[in-house]
Design an enzyme around this catalytic site. Structure first.
Site, PDB file in Angstrom:
ATOM      1  N   ASP A   1      10.201  -2.273   2.313  1.00  0.00           N
ATOM      2  CA  ASP A   1       9.173  -1.903   1.421  1.00  0.00           C
ATOM      3  C   ASP A   1       9.830  -0.820   0.228  1.00  0.00           C
ATOM      4  OD1 ASP A   1       9.595   0.284   3.096  1.00  0.00           O
ATOM      5  OD2 ASP A   1       7.503   0.675   3.792  1.00  0.00           O
ATOM      6  N   GLY A   2      10.900  -0.971  -0.137  1.00  0.00           N
ATOM      7  CA  GLY A   2      11.310  -0.129  -1.164  1.00  0.00           C
ATOM      8  C   GLY A   2      12.688   0.172  -1.233  1.00  0.00           C
TER       9      GLY A   2
ATOM     10  N   PRO B   1      18.399  -0.249   1.330  1.00  0.00           N
ATOM     11  CA  PRO B   1      16.827  -0.746   1.355  1.00  0.00           C
ATOM     12  C   PRO B   1      16.100  -0.001   2.344  1.00  0.00           C
ATOM     13  CG  PRO B   1      18.688  -2.116   1.816  1.00  0.00           C
ATOM     14  CD  PRO B   1      19.220  -1.030   1.644  1.00  0.00           C
ATOM     15  N   LYS B   2      14.959  -0.049   1.875  1.00  0.00           N
ATOM     16  CA  LYS B   2      13.791   1.033   2.939  1.00  0.00           C
ATOM     17  C   LYS B   2      13.222   0.135   4.050  1.00  0.00           C
ATOM     18  CE  LYS B   2      10.129   4.263   2.930  1.00  0.00           C
ATOM     19  NZ  LYS B   2       9.391   3.737   4.142  1.00  0.00           N
ATOM     20  N   TRP B   3      13.689   0.299   5.486  1.00  0.00           N
ATOM     21  CA  TRP B   3      13.166  -0.553   6.403  1.00  0.00           C
ATOM     22  C   TRP B   3      11.897  -0.385   6.657  1.00  0.00           C
ATOM     23  CZ3 TRP B   3      15.959  -4.702   7.563  1.00  0.00           C
ATOM     24  CH2 TRP B   3      17.308  -4.617   7.189  1.00  0.00           C
TER      25      TRP B   3
END
Length: 345
Positions: free
Chosen positions: A178-179, A31-33
C-alpha cells in the site's frame, strides 16, 4: 532473554507525506507492506514476537516462532511485518483471523493460513545494539544475515532510485502492498518516533450514505456508513467515513434527520460485513438507517476485497450524482503483480 535490546520496544514509525520525497543522495525507498508490524526477538530457543502496541503476538503465530529459530541467527532483534498470502497477493482479512483466543483454532489457522515475516530493519545482532547505528549500516548487516533465511522469513527489497520507487508505488499495489516508506541513510533507530516518511495511495469514489453510528460522546454522528451497488444493483456496505469536527457531527444529526428510514432498509447491524468479530465483540455496532438517497465523495487508499481497507475521508457532498450511479465500476483497479517477483528483488 539476555539481548542488547530487550522486549518490549515500540517500533520506529513513519509520518505520511503527499508525494514521493526526491532523492537527495541519502534516501532509501522500500515497499510498504500491509500486515501487522512486529519486532522479532530471538535469544537461542526463546522467541518473542512484539506488536506495535508492545503486546506479544507470540502465541498467535507458532509457525513463525519455529521459522525464526530455523532461519534467523541465534541472538537477533529484527523489525518487520507479519503478512499472510492469498495466492500471489497479501490477504489482510486472513491475517486478522489469526488473532483468536482458542489455542486449537490458532493451531488450525497456522496450518491453513501460515504467516510470513518480512524483515526491514535490524536492531541488534549478537551482543551488539544497533539502535544508534545509521540505517545504511543496519541495512547492510541485515542483508548479511539472510544467507540462511528461508521461505517464511524474507527480506524486503530496497532501492536508492527515486524512479524505481515510483515504479514500485505504481505496480506493487497489485500484490496488496500500500505504498512506499522512505528512510534517510543516516537515521538511527528511534522507537515510537515518526521520523521516516510514507507515501500511500489515495483515490476518490462517489458512495451512497445509508446510515450512521452515533459517537461515543453522545447523540452526534460518529461515522457515516457507506455503500456501493454491485453488478446486480445490490447496495453493499463498503466502509465508513468518520473524520469530522465535533461541531460538524452535531450538525449532521439535523441534516440527516429527514432521511431516517423506518423500515425496508437493505442492511441490518448483524448483516454488515465485519459486524461482530473478536475485534469488536464489546462494541455497540447498531446504527441509524437512512434512506439510500444521499451521495458523497470520499478519498480512500485501496480496497480489501469489496471494502475500503481503511476509514474513508469525507471530501464533499455530490447532489449532482444519483445513488444508482455509485457502483464498483468507478473504482480504479491496480495492475496485477506477483508477490514472488517482489520478494525476489
Amino acid at each position: 532473554m539476555n539481548l542488547p535490546v530487550e522486549p518490549p520496544i515500540a517500533p520506529m514509525l513513519a509520518k505520511p507525506v503527499k508525494g514521493l520525497p526526491a532523492q537527495d543522495g541519502t534516501l532509501f525507498y522500500e515497499p510498504k507492506w500491509d500486515g501487522f508490524r512486529c519486532v522479532v526477538f530471538r535469544d537461542g530457543d526463546e522467541v518473542y514476537l512484539g506488536s506495535r502496541n508492545e503486546r506479544p503476538f507470540t502465541r498467535y503465530f507458532p509457525e513463525l516462532v519455529e521459522a525464526v529459530k530455523a532461519e534467523l541467527p541465534d541472538r537477533v532483534v529484527v523489525d518487520g511485518e507479519i503478512v499472510v498470502r492469498g495466492g500471489q497477493i497479501l490477504d489482510f482479512d486472513a491475517l486478522q483471523q489469526r488473532i483468536h483466543p482458542a489455542a486449537s483454532r490458532v493451531r488450525l489457522l497456522a496450518e491453513q493460513t501460515p504467516a510470513s515475516f518480512i524483515a526491514f530493519d535490524l536492531l541488534a545482532l549478537g551482543d551488539d545494539s544497533l539502535l544508534d547505528s545509521p540505517f545504511s549500516a543496519r541495512r547492510e548487516r541485515l542483508e548479511s544475515i539472510f544467507d540462511r533465511a528461508g521461505d517464511a522469513v524474507r527480506l524486503t527489497p530496497i532501492t536508492t532510485s527515486e524512479e524505481q520507487a515510483a515504479e514500485w508505488f505504481r505496480t506493487f499495489e497489485g500484490a496488496g502492498l500500500d505504498g512506499i516508506v522512505v528512510k534517510p541513510g543516516s537515521l538511527p533507530y528511534q522507537p515510537d518516533k515518526r521520523v521516516m516518511s510514507k507515501v500511500k495511495h489515495e483515490r476518490t469514489a462517489d458512495v451512497v450514505v445509508a446510515g450512521y453510528r452515533e459517537h461515543k460522546s453522545g447523540p452526534v454522528v460518529g461515522s457515516l456508513l457507506l455503500g456501493l451497488h454491485d453488478s446486480e444493483g445490490v447496495l453493499r456496505h463498503v466502509g465508513v467515513a468518520s473524520s469530522f469536527p465535533m461541531k460538524r457531527r452535531a450538525e449532521l444529526i439535523e441534516e440527516l434527520a429527514p432521511y431516517v428510514s423506518e423500515d425496508g432498509h437493505p442492511w441490518s447491524a448483524d448483516s454488515l460485513p465485519g459486524a461482530i468479530s473478536k475485534w469488536s465483540a464489546t462494541k455497540d455496532l447498531s446504527f441509524v438507517p437512512l434512506r439510500p438517497e444521499l451521495v458523497l465523495e470520499v478519498a480512500y487508499d485501496h480496497m480489501e476485497g469489496e471494502r475500503f481497507r481503511h476509514i474513508a475521508q469525507f471530501r464533499r457532498w455530490r447532489p449532482d450524482r444519483t445513488p444508482d450511479s455509485c457502483t464498483y465500476e468507478q473504482l480504479e483497479r491496480p495492475v496485477s503483480y506477483d508477490l514472488d517477483d517482489i520478494l525476489a528483488r
